[in-house]
Design an enzyme around this catalytic site. Sequence first.
Site, PDB file in Angstrom:
ATOM      1  N   GLU A 126      18.954 -12.454  72.281  1.00 41.92           N
ATOM      2  CA  GLU A 126      17.643 -13.132  72.255  1.00 41.92           C
ATOM      3  C   GLU A 126      16.607 -12.357  71.461  1.00 41.92           C
ATOM      4  OE1 GLU A 126      19.559 -12.792  74.844  1.00 41.92           O
ATOM      5  OE2 GLU A 126      19.521 -14.574  76.130  1.00 41.92           O
TER       6      GLU A 126
ATOM      7  N   ALA B  23      22.006 -20.215  75.606  1.00 43.10           N
ATOM      8  CA  ALA B  23      21.169 -21.413  75.741  1.00 43.10           C
ATOM      9  C   ALA B  23      21.072 -22.116  74.390  1.00 43.10           C
ATOM     10  CB  ALA B  23      19.781 -21.005  76.211  1.00 43.10           C
TER      11      ALA B  23
ATOM     12  N   GLU C 272      24.113 -14.485  80.951  1.00 40.51           N
ATOM     13  CA  GLU C 272      23.318 -14.657  82.188  1.00 40.51           C
ATOM     14  C   GLU C 272      24.092 -15.486  83.207  1.00 40.51           C
ATOM     15  OE1 GLU C 272      19.819 -16.007  79.981  1.00 40.51           O
ATOM     16  OE2 GLU C 272      18.675 -14.432  80.981  1.00 40.51           O
TER      17      GLU C 272
ATOM     18  N   GLY D 271      22.262 -16.777  77.358  1.00 40.99           N
ATOM     19  CA  GLY D 271      22.443 -17.562  78.578  1.00 40.99           C
ATOM     20  C   GLY D 271      23.893 -17.567  79.039  1.00 40.99           C
TER      21      GLY D 271
END
Length: 704
Positions: A130, A63, A110, A107
């Site tokens: 993260e 992300a 993910e 992300g």
Amino acid sequence: MSELIQVEVRDDVTVISLTNPPVNALSQAVCRAVFSAVEDAARADDVCAIIITGAGKTFSGGADISEFGSLQQSTSDSEFPIHSMINGIENCSKPVIAAIHGNALGGGLETAIGCHYRIAVADARVGFPEVNLGLIPGAMGTQRLPRLCGLPKAAEICASGEMIPARVAHELGIIDRITDGDLLDDAHEYARELVGMGDAPRKTSEITDRLGDIAENAIALEQLRKVVSKRARGQESPFRCIEAVEAAGQGSFEDGSQNEFRIFAECLQSTQSQGLIHAFFGERAVSKVPGITKDTPRRPVDSAAVIGAGTMGGGITMAYVNAGIPVIIKEVSQEQLEKGIERIRQTYGISVKRGRMAEADVDRKMTMITGTTDYARISDADIIVEAAFEGMDLKKQIFGELDRIAKPGAILASNTSTLDIDAIAAVTGRPESVIGHHFFSPANVMKLLEMVRGKETADDVIATSMDLAKRLRKVGVLVGNCFGFVGNRMFWPYQREAQFVLEEGATVAQVDNAHLQFGMAMGPHAVSDLSGIDVFWRINQEIKDTIPIGMRQPLVSDRLYELGHYGQKIGAGWYRYEGRNAIPDPEVQQLIESCAAEAGIARRDVSDEEIIERTMFSMANEGALILQEGIAMRSVDIDIVYLYGYGFPAWRGGPMKYADTVGLKKVYDRICYYREAHGFWWEPAPLLRELAESGGTFSGWSAS
Ligand code: COA
């Protein structure tokens, strides 16, 4: 078609490539574009499968971190386009395959585990970093990953932030297929196979057979919590990761996802994640020096000479050799030279014993090290790094010699930790080639390289030094010239207050423990013992004449020096040592009390809170002076110096970020309070006063 992605239909397979260089970060716009491309492909009659991949060198670095600030106010996961994208992928009626090269992180991973199948090249890496940003995976990663590799392993991956090689991820069940061939060709073939066999899209969220037993998971996670509490002292996010993963085994995917979102949102609000994100961008910001561009000329650095084979010289030599740059060491005597080179071999030997290096590597590295006692033999080196004792006369004498023998264009670097680089450069006829390269001990390990720009240091010397720092696997921070530069100049008030509170009533162990609780890697007195009280004494001799008469000075460390308490190396300093074990020393306590009594200092209870305020706020105040004098270009440069050179906890972001977090108004008020109590050392820096009055922050301040 969005320029953030590229969509191509090859035969009957849609290939969606992320094209958001440099790391294909999943910004909100990218996620929206992918979501809509997946919907288009799902509707297209002539498409039977979808491949998602990354253009350029990588799948995705996750992300977009730079958007996190604006997400802080979001209260629902439906506001996150990455959630809609991943759920859209998983709910797609046609098989979606992630084709991974480079990294699939955060992300990115993910998204990949939201796809129905995954193929990766062998040298790809996956992971959830993260945790290093004070966060947890927030797009259902903590719920899908355990469904692929089991709960304990998933918790470990999330809590460690480790990058996992694709082959290991394959063994764990995270990746379905590894290819040694062309990634896209093989992904196509995989898609055809799946379609040919009539395999329906496989939803990771519906897999349950790997979630294991609640009681067994609880035991494994308890064990992991113990490991983590040793490894990540004071940091919250690893525990929050475990908490989120644990929920995957206790309820539905939806409940687990909501729980994850709640934890993610809490982490996002935390000062720890703000500190760590500041550190992430800071580490990258310090490499950008105004006025230095990729077009600035560089000088070649293919060979190096190091003056001095002591602890620093040896460490610096290893840093160069580890980067593939051969070194010739210059020492004053053959005996010292041989001793120094032997010490390097022994240090490499320790790495062999710990299984970090092969014996053959040591032999190869040792062939890159030669020695001499003759200055003339180092005249061909591209860079000469002086690592002699800290003393201006000695440095001047060495640089005089270097000027005489070094080839034109050679960079002359001094490892001085405190001394005036311009005064050193002035003894040469080429001050433009002189720069400070301040390494931190052990120089082969510590990541910081504080580089000191003299008033005549040439741009090509700075540009070459910044590149060199990367080659040496260091974080290079360019600073200006003053006594102690950024790091040691701020360390002085820190050490001074750490000693003053002893004289006023705290104990050595109390002061150190308060700092350990704060998150520092070591307490200030343990650091003095490790660096050497004699070393501090020698530096004090250089500056003592510059301190105005009548100023309060620490009383005890000079007395320790006179008593021969040089620190850990001789088994006695602020502490007594049994091996590496530091034991409080009643004689030192007595010495502190008698010094205080002689000086008429009344002893009292000093709280841990006061100890931390006195060391941290005095440091931030010095940092403010450093900023306003232009010694540091930005407050983040100071922070990075402290994170990588002084064991400051990354989750506090550095001393300037910490002051910002406390609030500069409060810092200023407390400094004024201490000025009333303790006088001149506590004069607030004008920049601090200005920012406190205007509601500003150090991070938001710029010189122009
Ligand atoms: N979001 C936004 N920007 C990112 C980013 C992300 N997830 N990951 C990297 N970047 C930016 C960096 O800030 C840097 O910007 P700059 O050139 O303006 O300084 C640029 O991308 C290149 O990053 P860099 O770290 O220098 O490249 P690298 O090749 O050495 O490493 C990564 C690449 C992906 C391994 C590394 O950048 C990384 O670890 N990124 C963070 C991954 C992460 O935590 N993802 C989870 C987010 S929740």
